[in-house]
Scaffold this active site. Sequence first.
Site, PDB file in Angstrom:
ATOM      1  N   LEU A   1      -1.840   6.734   2.546  1.00 27.32           N
ATOM      2  CA  LEU A   1      -3.179   6.904   1.955  1.00 27.32           C
ATOM      3  C   LEU A   1      -3.668   5.578   1.364  1.00 27.32           C
ATOM      4  O   LEU A   1      -2.894   4.867   0.730  1.00 27.32           O
ATOM      5  CB  LEU A   1      -3.136   7.945   0.826  1.00 27.32           C
ATOM      6  CG  LEU A   1      -2.831   9.377   1.212  1.00 27.32           C
ATOM      7  CD1 LEU A   1      -2.778  10.252  -0.058  1.00 27.32           C
ATOM      8  CD2 LEU A   1      -3.894   9.915   2.160  1.00 27.32           C
TER       9      LEU A   1
ATOM     10  N   ALA B   1       2.150   6.878   0.341  1.00 29.15           N
ATOM     11  CA  ALA B   1       2.481   6.518   1.726  1.00 29.15           C
ATOM     12  C   ALA B   1       1.296   5.848   2.420  1.00 29.15           C
ATOM     13  O   ALA B   1       0.841   4.797   1.984  1.00 29.15           O
ATOM     14  CB  ALA B   1       2.980   7.740   2.484  1.00 29.15           C
TER      15      ALA B   1
ATOM     16  N   GLY C   1       6.528  11.138   4.082  1.00 32.11           N
ATOM     17  CA  GLY C   1       6.917  11.316   5.486  1.00 32.11           C
ATOM     18  C   GLY C   1       6.952   9.972   6.182  1.00 32.11           C
ATOM     19  O   GLY C   1       6.164   9.077   5.877  1.00 32.11           O
TER      20      GLY C   1
ATOM     21  N   LYS D   1       5.386   4.983  -9.471  1.00 28.40           N
ATOM     22  CA  LYS D   1       4.076   4.968  -8.815  1.00 28.40           C
ATOM     23  C   LYS D   1       2.935   4.824  -9.826  1.00 28.40           C
ATOM     24  O   LYS D   1       2.016   4.042  -9.613  1.00 28.40           O
ATOM     25  CB  LYS D   1       3.895   6.249  -7.986  1.00 28.40           C
ATOM     26  CG  LYS D   1       4.769   6.244  -6.736  1.00 28.40           C
ATOM     27  CD  LYS D   1       4.694   7.572  -6.018  1.00 28.40           C
ATOM     28  CE  LYS D   1       5.524   7.531  -4.739  1.00 28.40           C
ATOM     29  NZ  LYS D   1       5.764   8.860  -4.190  1.00 28.40           N
TER      30      LYS D   1
ATOM     31  N   GLU E   1       0.820  -1.209   0.000  1.00 28.63           N
ATOM     32  CA  GLU E   1       0.000   0.000   0.000  1.00 28.63           C
ATOM     33  C   GLU E   1       0.854   1.259   0.000  1.00 28.63           C
ATOM     34  O   GLU E   1       0.536   2.251  -0.676  1.00 28.63           O
ATOM     35  CB  GLU E   1      -0.907  -0.019   1.241  1.00 28.63           C
ATOM     36  CG  GLU E   1      -1.821   1.170   1.374  1.00 28.63           C
ATOM     37  CD  GLU E   1      -2.782   1.314   0.214  1.00 28.63           C
ATOM     38  OE1 GLU E   1      -3.726   0.520   0.128  1.00 28.63           O
ATOM     39  OE2 GLU E   1      -2.571   2.216  -0.631  1.00 28.63           O
TER      40      GLU E   1
ATOM     41  N   VAL F   1       2.489   3.760  -3.099  1.00 28.51           N
ATOM     42  CA  VAL F   1       1.897   4.954  -3.708  1.00 28.51           C
ATOM     43  C   VAL F   1       1.166   5.728  -2.620  1.00 28.51           C
ATOM     44  O   VAL F   1       0.285   5.189  -1.955  1.00 28.51           O
ATOM     45  CB  VAL F   1       0.894   4.564  -4.822  1.00 28.51           C
ATOM     46  CG1 VAL F   1       0.305   5.817  -5.466  1.00 28.51           C
ATOM     47  CG2 VAL F   1       1.551   3.674  -5.859  1.00 28.51           C
TER      48      VAL F   1
ATOM     49  N   ASP G   1      10.652   8.300  -9.522  1.00 26.52           N
ATOM     50  CA  ASP G   1       9.809   7.815  -8.440  1.00 26.52           C
ATOM     51  C   ASP G   1       8.321   7.887  -8.826  1.00 26.52           C
ATOM     52  O   ASP G   1       7.548   6.966  -8.555  1.00 26.52           O
ATOM     53  CB  ASP G   1      10.090   8.654  -7.185  1.00 26.52           C
ATOM     54  CG  ASP G   1       9.346   8.123  -5.993  1.00 26.52           C
ATOM     55  OD1 ASP G   1       9.583   6.949  -5.639  1.00 26.52           O
ATOM     56  OD2 ASP G   1       8.517   8.851  -5.428  1.00 26.52           O
TER      57      ASP G   1
END
Length: 814
Positions: free
Chosen positions: A612, A610, A796, A681, A605, A608, A677
């Site tokens: 969410l 973090a 983060g 994703k 999960e 993509v 990056d």
Amino acid sequence: MKVLKFGGTSVANAAHIKQVKQIVQNLNGQNNLVVVSALGGITDLLLNTINFASNQNEAYKQSLLEIEKRHITTIKELIPVIAQSAILSKVKSELNTLEALAEGAFLIGEHTPKLTDKVLGFGELLSSYIISEFFISEGIEAHFYDSRELIKTDSSFGMAVIDFDLTYNNIKTFQKNLKKGITVLPGFIASSINGDNTTLGRGGSDYTAAVLAGGTKAEVLEIWTDVSGMYTANPKIVKQAKAIPHISYQEAMELSHFGAKVLYPPTIHPVLSKQIPIQIKNTFEPEKEGTIISSEKSTNEKAVRGLSNIDHISLLSLEGPGMIGIPGISKRFFEVLSQASISVVLITQASSEHSICVGIADKDASLAQSLVNTAFEYEISRQKINPVIVENELAIIALVGDQMKSHQGLSGKMFSTLGKNNVNIRAIAQGASERNISAVIRMDDVKKALNTLHEAFFEENIRQLNLFVTGVGNVGSRFINQIKTQKKYLKKELKINPRIIGISNSRKMYFDEEGINLENWQELLDNGEKADGQLFYKNVIALNLRNSIFVDNTANEEVAMSYNNYLKHSIAVVCCNKIACSSDITNYQELKKLSREFQTPFLFETNVGAGLPIIDTLKHLIASGDRIHKIRAVLSGSLNFVFNNFDDKTSFVEVVKRAQEEGYTEPDPKIDLSGVDVMRKILILARESGYDLDISDIRNESFLPADSLKTQNNEDFYKTLEKEEESFQELYTKALVRESKLKYVAEFENGNAKVGLEHIPKGHDFYHLEGSDNIVLFYTDRYPKQPLIIKGAGAGADVTASGIFADIIRIGNF
Ligand code: ADP
Ligand code: ASP
Ligand code: MG
């Protein structure tokens, strides 16, 4: 009258025997019988003695010395000095006889089963004599009686068969003349009609006590041992096992037959026929309730009452085209085994009669193999039957319960639980009584299998999750902290018990099978062994724990390439590392396939957005039949941060450096700045939407100058950014003139994907993206015009860690 039996551990030494005395002293008034085993470990030492001696190995003398020492020490610690000498001299004279027998075996270099039984009998003879003398010295009205005078058997040495008519007659006379107080008798030993010493099989003291209880119609048979009853599984293997307060004779018989050593299987019969209850109690915790075995029906009890296991089993399989429809093959097969006194523990036969498969003890396997091959020599030479196949080092595990027949789905639950934990099942048998379902598995898997079945059938659905965490930097250490703080809640509310068993960073690794102490995991890791990915993997496999999960918090390619090995062993993989899912399509597909094949979650999960729930939402859309037309997204928290903070008053390079310092970029910031990056994703989202794309299919209109793209390290990269400041300022001014913001947008439409910098005007969904926020718009069959929008913090360490955490919870509920 009661019959009490104390096992080997209960009488292992003086301190334990004193404990036994406490229990016996509390019996009030009546005449009671106390049956004792040999001091714990003595029967094994006697067996060593005779085996060494008959192999002309001088080591037998060492065993004899040990036997002597154990008994003499016990006497000295139990009996007051003034009473010692008579007892010591009697015991020494018995030990001399034993020594003479061993010497004889040594000289002739052989031993007979008859001699072995004579030698083994010394253990119980000595213990019962010493214990009765100790009781007397303590003022208890106690007497010694030799069970060999009561229990009469045939001459099958090693496992003699009791003549119940003779034995019960003897017991009747014995009971009539019973002296007041306590009579102490040796367990395990008997005598043949010819007067030879015999034994009742290893663990046979239980049986002696049951025969005495049956013969005297005792009110209860108490088995005193080192555990507090018959447990839902062997408590030495399953820590969560609980004592079963009440169980039927039949259930107890099945459990003991299938390995619950706490009761020797033949014990049940003599008491069952007289309806005498058995009580199993703990000598060292006498206040505990223990287990009652009786025919009383109890209500409200679970269908599955216990699990058991027998180790060291071999499977013998006889197969071949010539077996179909030919009568008598099974008969011949079983005859061969029975003539060699090989006992069959489990039988399965396919309904096609194409094969017969039996479970026997490992020690009998090679003899059985050669006997069966000889018996079917003719059929084998004509290729009608194949030579017998033998598989060693297996085990039988069984589910036992009287009420299992009236419950559907138990075997399904049993096998799917085992399957999910990669326990390979070699054979299955279900008793005609439907009181047990047994499966043959590898011995290495027994601990995992019993624990996972115990969890599934007895533990109110608390699932233990065993985590192996690699990468304990920003994300990893926060993840570990979240586990630490949420542990109690998870157990109570979600019935999940996550334990971290292994951790590794790039330098060190550390394992603790009981769960790493999360209060000081850093220190433990610092003092751990040298990190090694291969070794880490090998440890995970060797530990073979149920519900194992490998967690990858690194950005390392080598780690990403190891997932397939884990999945193949049904070890779930959770990763925030994006490399595997954005690697070439065959690898991605292979991992998805392994996950399906081994019914093992592979969750990413956090690849993509973090924490969410982007991938999870996408999966649900697809699973419920929706189709993705288009995805538009801002997926780089790092680029957002950079463009939200960059203006004509700061330099581009400074903003990038700050982003890196604050943990918003990959360790190599070029991966973010170049758009790689984001490409990864959108690639993952396209793949999860059902499109077989590769990274080379994605168009990337990078805003970075060619020089920056070519750099090999962060220092050089920053230098080029500094040099190109002018071009970055130009990007900024152009956007400012158009009153728009710069956003790095990923788009997927009709099978094509691209990423690049765009000018986003006021009013657009993407315009107000603060800090490191991400946003995804899904246009689908169900959301054709107004897309489904997911927006929130997309980078983060904390949110990424909580995304990993959420994946772990998903597995807990799997
Ligand atoms: P004793 O010497 O008292 O006869 P045993 O060693 O023969 O004792 O039997 C007790 C042991 O049986 C326990 O220590 C435990 O390891 C083992 N055991 C295996 N299965 C079970 C079970 N289901 N419940 C209790 N004990 C079990
Ligand atoms: N001492 C014997 C044995 O070790 C019998 C028993 O303990 O029940 O097998
Ligand atoms: Mg026993």
